[in-house]
Design an enzyme around this catalytic site. Structure first.
Site, PDB file in Angstrom:
ATOM      1  N   ASP A  32      44.266 -40.619  34.828  1.00  0.00           N
ATOM      2  CA  ASP A  32      44.174 -40.567  33.509  1.00  0.00           C
ATOM      3  C   ASP A  32      43.525 -41.948  32.972  1.00  0.00           C
ATOM      4  O   ASP A  32      42.914 -42.238  31.954  1.00  0.00           O
ATOM      5  CB  ASP A  32      45.783 -41.114  32.988  1.00  0.00           C
ATOM      6  CG  ASP A  32      46.813 -39.907  33.161  1.00  0.00           C
ATOM      7  OD1 ASP A  32      46.196 -38.916  33.208  1.00  0.00           O
ATOM      8  OD2 ASP A  32      47.976 -40.184  33.123  1.00  0.00           O
ATOM      9  N   GLY A  64      50.795 -46.028  29.277  1.00  0.00           N
ATOM     10  CA  GLY A  64      50.635 -47.032  30.002  1.00  0.00           C
ATOM     11  C   GLY A  64      49.335 -47.114  30.551  1.00  0.00           C
ATOM     12  O   GLY A  64      48.484 -48.120  31.085  1.00  0.00           O
ATOM     13  N   ASP A  65      48.834 -45.937  30.986  1.00  0.00           N
ATOM     14  CA  ASP A  65      47.706 -45.673  31.640  1.00  0.00           C
ATOM     15  C   ASP A  65      46.622 -45.905  30.747  1.00  0.00           C
ATOM     16  O   ASP A  65      45.288 -46.370  31.124  1.00  0.00           O
ATOM     17  CB  ASP A  65      47.434 -44.315  32.215  1.00  0.00           C
ATOM     18  CG  ASP A  65      48.634 -43.961  33.004  1.00  0.00           C
ATOM     19  OD1 ASP A  65      49.311 -44.771  33.529  1.00  0.00           O
ATOM     20  OD2 ASP A  65      49.061 -42.550  33.285  1.00  0.00           O
ATOM     21  N   SER A  66      46.870 -45.547  29.462  1.00  0.00           N
ATOM     22  CA  SER A  66      45.829 -45.741  28.598  1.00  0.00           C
ATOM     23  C   SER A  66      45.474 -47.383  28.213  1.00  0.00           C
ATOM     24  O   SER A  66      44.372 -47.665  28.011  1.00  0.00           O
ATOM     25  CB  SER A  66      45.869 -44.860  27.094  1.00  0.00           C
ATOM     26  OG  SER A  66      46.414 -43.548  27.454  1.00  0.00           O
ATOM     27  N   ALA A  98      43.269 -48.544  30.868  1.00  0.00           N
ATOM     28  CA  ALA A  98      41.949 -47.966  30.421  1.00  0.00           C
ATOM     29  C   ALA A  98      41.414 -48.917  29.395  1.00  0.00           C
ATOM     30  O   ALA A  98      40.150 -49.415  29.610  1.00  0.00           O
ATOM     31  CB  ALA A  98      41.837 -46.615  30.093  1.00  0.00           C
TER      32      ALA A  98
END
Ligand SMILES: Nc1ncnc2c1ncn2[C@@H]1O[C@H](COP(=O)(O)OP(=O)(O)OP(=O)(O)O)[C@@H](O)[C@H]1O
Ligand SMILES: [Mg+2]
Length: 310
Positions: A41, A251-253, A256
Site C-alpha cells: 500500500d 495509516g499506510d497512506s 507514504a
C-alpha cells in the site's frame, strides 16, 4: 531510493454478488484483484503521489506472480524474494442488494529459514537504501525479532528505518531504536500498556518511546489527525471534516505521504501535512481503495499544522 518491506503480502480478490443466500449459489457479477499488504500500500500511494519506491517482500506460487504482475502494470517497482508457499488470497465480498461488505482474511504461507535468509541477504545488498519502511505482520515461521534485525542491517547501510506494525513485532522492533514508528492510537495503547485518553497522555507515551532512542513517533488518530513527536518538538495536523467512506489503508497512506515528502527534503511540518492529506484522501475512497492524487492535492492546503507547547 525508498524501499518498502511487506513480509506477508496478499492478493485481494474483490467479488460482488447480487445476494447471499444460505445453501444457494450466488453468481459473481464483478471481480477485481488487487496487490495488497501494508508495505505494498505504501509503495502504491508513493507511486500515486508521483514518487517511486521498490516493494520488497516474500511472494510465492501463482497468486504471488499475479500480485507481482499487478504491481508491474501499476508502474510500482518491486524486487520480491520467491518462496515455496503460496501467497495468501483475501476475499472481499460485497452483497449488492444490502450493500454489506464481508472480508475473509487468510493467514498466509509458512516461511522457511532459507527463504528468510535469502530475503535478509537481499536487504543487506540493497542499492542506495535511503529509506526502508517495514509494514505489517510477520508470516508464520518468522521470529518476532525479525524487524529488529532488519533495522540493524538498514542502519548499517545508512537508511532511515520506519516501522508500522502491531503487537509483539512492534514491541521487539522498538527495542532496536528505529528512526520512526507510526502507531495508530490502539497500537500505541497496546505498546504503552495503559489507556491513553488525552493528547497530553499520548504525548507522554510517545516521549517514553523517544527516550528509548526512537527518532520520531508519528501517531495516527483517525479523524482526530496526527501527532508527530520528536525530541525537539511536537507537531499536530488536523484535516478538514471529510465524508469518510472507508479508512482501510489510511495509516499506510500516512506513511507514504510522510516519507515521500521527507525524501523530497520538505520540513517536518510539511511532511506531516502530506501525511495527513494522504490519510484523509484514502479515508474518502470506498473499501480498500487508496487515495487519488487529485484529492490529496486539494486536501493539502486544508490541513492545519500547529506546534504543541509543553
Ligand atoms: N475520518 C477521517 N477523517 C479525516 N481524516 C482521516 C479519517 N480517518 C483517517 N484519517 C486520516 O488518516 C490517518 C490514518 O488513519 P488511522 O489512524 O485510522 O490509521 P490506521 O488505523 O493505521 O489505518 P490502516 O492501518 O488501516 O492503514 C489519520 O491520522 C488521519 O490523518
Ligand atoms: Mg495502521
Amino acid at each position: 531510493m525508498i524501499y518498502t518491506l511487506t513480509m506477508n503480502p496478499a492478493l485481494d480478490r474483490a467479488l460482488t454478488v447480487a445476494e447471499l443466500t444460505p445453501d444457494d449459489t450466488a453468481r459473481v457479477t464483478e471481480e477485481t484483484f488487487y496487490a495488497a499488504g501494508k508495505g505494498i500500500d505504501v509503495s502504491r500511494v508513493i507511486k500515486e503521489l508521483g514518487g517511486s519506491s521498490v516493494a520488497l517482500g516474500l511472494v510465492g506460487g501463482y497468486d504471488g506472480l499475479h500480485l507481482e504482475g499487478l504491481l508491474l502494470n501499476a508502474g510500482v517497482l518491486s524486487d520480491f524474494t520467491p518462496i515455496g508457499g503460496e501467497t495468501r488470497t483475501n476475499i472481499l465480498l460485497r452483497e449488492a442488494s444490502s450493500g454489506r461488505h464481508f472480508a475473509i482474511s487468510a493467514s498466509g504461507p509458512q516461511v522457511t529459514a532459507a527463504e528468510i535468509g535469502a530475503l535478509y541477504e537481499k536487504l543487506r545488498g540493497l542499492r542506495e537504501p535511503e529509506y526502508l519502511v517495514m509494514s505489517g505482520s510477520l508470516p508464520r515461521g518468522v521470529n518476532v525479532e525479525f524487524y529488529g534485525q532488519v533495522i540493524l542491517a538498514a542502519r548499517a547501510r545508512g537508511a532511515v528505518t520506519v516501522v508500522d506494525a502491531d503487537g509483539d513485532a512492534l514491541r521487539a522492533a522498538v527495542t532496536h531504536a528505529p528512526c520512526c514508528i507510526k502507531p495508530n492510537i490502539h497500537e500505541l495503547v497496546r505498546l504503552a500498556g495503559r489507556p491513553l485518553e488525552s493528547e497530553a497522555e499520548i504525548v507522554a507515551a510517545a516521549r517514553e518511546l523517544l527516550a528509548q532512542g526512537i527518532g520520531e513517533v508519528l501517531v495516527s488518530r483517525g479523524r482526530q489527525g496526527l501527532l508527530l513527536c520528536s525530541p525537539a518538538r511536537v507537531l499536530k495536523a488536523v484535516g478538514p471534516q471529510i465524508e469518510a467512506q472507508s479508512t482501510v489503508g489510511a495509516g499506510d497512506s500516512v506513511v507514504a505521504g510522510f516519507i515521500l515528502a521527507r525524501s523530497r527534503g520538505l520540513e517536518p511540518g510539511e511532511c506531516l501535512r502530506w501525511a495527513a492529506a494522504a490519510g484523509a484522501g484514502t479515508a474518502m475512497t470506498p473499501g480498500t481503495e487508496l487515495c487519488h492524487r487529485q484529492d490529496v492535492e486539494k486536501l493539502l492546503p486544508q490541513i492545519v499544522v500547529s506546534e504543541l507547547t509543553a
